[in-house]
Design a protein around this motif. Sequence first.
Motif, short mmCIF file in Angstrom:
data_model
loop_
_atom_site.label_atom_id
_atom_site.label_comp_id
_atom_site.label_asym_id
_atom_site.label_seq_id
_atom_site.Cartn_x
_atom_site.Cartn_y
_atom_site.Cartn_z
N LYS A 172 81.11 30.89 4.32
CA LYS A 172 82.03 30.31 3.76
C LYS A 172 83.64 29.04 4.44
O LYS A 172 83.42 28.40 5.12
CB LYS A 172 82.10 30.42 3.15
N ILE A 173 83.80 30.56 5.94
CA ILE A 173 85.30 30.05 6.19
C ILE A 173 84.94 28.96 7.26
O ILE A 173 85.20 28.02 7.44
CB ILE A 173 85.48 31.22 6.58
N TYR A 174 83.88 29.25 7.82
CA TYR A 174 83.23 28.17 9.14
C TYR A 174 82.99 26.53 8.30
O TYR A 174 84.07 25.68 8.84
CB TYR A 174 82.31 29.42 9.85
N SER A 175 82.24 26.90 7.03
CA SER A 175 82.03 25.90 6.56
C SER A 175 83.32 25.51 6.02
O SER A 175 83.20 24.05 6.49
CB SER A 175 81.17 26.03 5.76
N LEU A 176 83.92 25.32 5.93
CA LEU A 176 85.37 25.08 5.40
C LEU A 176 86.33 24.53 6.29
O LEU A 176 86.90 23.37 6.70
CB LEU A 176 86.22 26.00 4.62
N TYR A 177 86.36 25.20 7.50
CA TYR A 177 86.66 24.75 8.95
C TYR A 177 85.78 23.27 9.48
O TYR A 177 86.69 22.48 9.69
CB TYR A 177 87.08 25.77 10.38
N LYS A 178 84.68 23.29 9.53
CA LYS A 178 84.02 21.89 10.01
C LYS A 178 84.32 21.04 9.34
O LYS A 178 84.78 19.73 9.82
CB LYS A 178 82.35 22.92 9.95
N ASN A 179 84.24 20.80 7.85
CA ASN A 179 84.65 20.49 7.34
C ASN A 179 85.58 19.33 7.08
O ASN A 179 85.59 18.06 7.18
CB ASN A 179 84.32 20.41 5.52
N PHE A 180 87.38 20.07 7.22
CA PHE A 180 88.16 20.27 6.62
C PHE A 180 88.30 19.07 8.47
O PHE A 180 88.98 18.43 8.45
CB PHE A 180 88.96 20.83 7.74
N TYR A 181 87.92 19.47 9.43
CA TYR A 181 87.93 18.89 11.08
C TYR A 181 86.87 17.66 11.35
O TYR A 181 87.02 17.48 12.57
CB TYR A 181 88.28 19.64 12.05
N LYS A 182 86.00 17.22 10.83
CA LYS A 182 85.12 16.88 10.42
C LYS A 182 85.14 15.36 11.21
O LYS A 182 84.29 14.63 12.06
CB LYS A 182 84.05 16.63 9.05
N ASP A 183 86.30 15.24 10.80
CA ASP A 183 87.04 13.77 11.13
C ASP A 183 88.20 13.74 12.61
O ASP A 183 88.78 13.17 12.59
CB ASP A 183 87.27 12.61 10.12
N SER A 184 88.12 14.69 13.13
CA SER A 184 89.27 15.15 13.61
C SER A 184 88.59 15.61 15.25
O SER A 184 87.63 16.32 15.78
CB SER A 184 89.57 16.59 13.47
N PRO A 185 88.46 13.91 16.11
CA PRO A 185 87.71 14.43 17.86
C PRO A 185 88.27 15.08 18.61
O PRO A 185 87.44 15.88 19.64
CB PRO A 185 87.86 13.05 18.29
N PHE A 186 89.62 16.16 19.03
CA PHE A 186 89.75 16.58 19.07
C PHE A 186 89.99 18.47 18.86
O PHE A 186 90.49 19.10 19.64
CB PHE A 186 91.72 16.62 20.19
N VAL A 187 89.61 18.46 17.87
CA VAL A 187 89.68 20.23 17.78
C VAL A 187 87.87 20.84 16.99
O VAL A 187 87.28 20.17 16.30
CB VAL A 187 90.30 20.39 15.63
N LYS A 188 87.51 21.48 18.23
CA LYS A 188 86.63 22.13 18.43
C LYS A 188 86.73 23.65 17.28
O LYS A 188 87.15 24.75 17.84
CB LYS A 188 86.31 22.31 19.48
N ILE A 189 84.72 23.83 16.81
CA ILE A 189 85.53 25.04 15.85
C ILE A 189 83.99 25.78 16.37
O ILE A 189 82.85 25.32 16.42
CB ILE A 189 85.06 24.85 14.71
N SER A 190 84.24 27.23 17.22
CA SER A 190 83.25 28.03 17.84
C SER A 190 83.01 28.79 17.31
O SER A 190 84.36 29.72 16.49
CB SER A 190 83.75 28.49 19.03
N ALA A 191 81.69 29.58 17.32
CA ALA A 191 80.98 30.75 16.48
C ALA A 191 81.15 31.24 17.50
O ALA A 191 80.83 32.90 17.57
CB ALA A 191 80.19 30.40 16.14
N LYS A 192 81.39 31.34 18.77
CA LYS A 192 81.62 31.99 20.34
C LYS A 192 83.14 32.37 20.67
O LYS A 192 83.81 32.09 20.23
CB LYS A 192 80.85 31.28 21.05
N PRO A 193 82.66 33.91 20.81
CA PRO A 193 84.81 33.98 21.37
C PRO A 193 84.82 32.83 22.67
O PRO A 193 84.11 32.42 23.21
CB PRO A 193 84.20 35.30 22.26
N ILE A 194 86.66 32.46 22.21
CA ILE A 194 87.22 31.50 23.18
C ILE A 194 87.91 32.37 23.76
O ILE A 194 88.64 33.59 23.72
CB ILE A 194 87.81 30.35 21.70
N ASP A 195 88.35 30.71 24.74
CA ASP A 195 89.69 31.75 26.32
C ASP A 195 90.26 30.32 25.89
O ASP A 195 90.01 29.56 25.90
CB ASP A 195 88.96 32.14 26.85
N MET A 196 90.96 30.55 26.86
CA MET A 196 92.15 29.66 26.73
C MET A 196 91.96 28.58 27.65
O MET A 196 92.17 26.70 27.73
CB MET A 196 93.82 29.97 27.34
N LYS A 197 91.24 28.78 28.92
CA LYS A 197 90.50 28.02 29.17
C LYS A 197 89.74 27.10 29.58
O LYS A 197 89.46 26.45 29.95
CB LYS A 197 90.15 28.53 30.92
#
Length: 321
Positions: A237-262
């Motif tokens: 549910k949380i992931y769904s909230l994030y993807k919906n919130f940023y659906k029109d934001s081209p520079f925000v990416k939601i990842s289900a995998k671990p992320i890193d700074m690089k």
Amino acid sequence: MKESVGIIGANGYTGSELVRLLAFHPKVEIKFLFSRSNFGRKISDLYPDLDSICDLTLTNEVDEADILFLCLPHKESQNWLRENPVPDGTLIIDLGNDFRLDGKFGNRNFVYGLPEIYFDEIQDSKSISNPGCFATAIQLALLPLAKENVLKDVYTTGITGSTGAGQSLQATTHFTWRNDNISAYKTLNHQHVDEIIKQINRLNEEKVELHFVPWRGDFARGIFTSSIIGCDLELEKIYSLYKNFYKDSPFVKISAKPIDMKQVVNTNFCVIQIEKQGNKIAVHSAIDNLLKGASGQAIQNMNIANGWEQHLGLNLKSLAF
């Protein structure tokens, strides 16, 4: 015809990054680079990486331009604008913190320049206050939860590179101190906390308390933050909230995998990942402090204010190695 650009404080990190990005922007041309401390020198003398793309000489004289970027030390933008009145029709984008909490200055009212929540306001404004770097990374990590009114006590740690401290030499930016070293600073008292709380509380019905511990890292650029929050919502549910919130934001990416700074260094992207254990979630976010946290976001705001595509001048690949 291209829009003309002036950069005030072009000799700093954010100013030089603006030069690097704007040199390839299809809609603008750099008209002048202002610097009180280094006027008379070429920008490429200070930053040899700009030698092949910009041969402008820094000046201490202000010329007219369609767009002005203010890249001055914090609390200096107001003084500069008092000394150098700017026509009402000129678009001003301030990268300092002068107008982030109170945008009123003379007959201008600076809009808070976080495109993910103020796109419409930025589109109609000639005065934009660019968010802080930590503020950008932390807000983007928390805003979807604030909209759901689930925030109360938030505990955040974040680490930033040496460029976050600016170009001025300090003991804690010296290579021999930073190398193989990490330290906390401004614990629970960072200047971006009030900025973050102001925006979060606009969405979250209950007053939010943010407990933030920033760290200095032994690398040049980038920010990685982790926020711990009590939350009973299921992870899906949380992931769904994030993807919906940023659906029109081209520079925000939601990842289900671990992320890193690089993944984001040398880009205008923010990547976000969420983990959950019991009734606690950890929201991780990563940005480039000089791009999405400063100059890149300023160009994104310029694009929006002029009705241009948000990606113009910002099609950049991360530095994976």
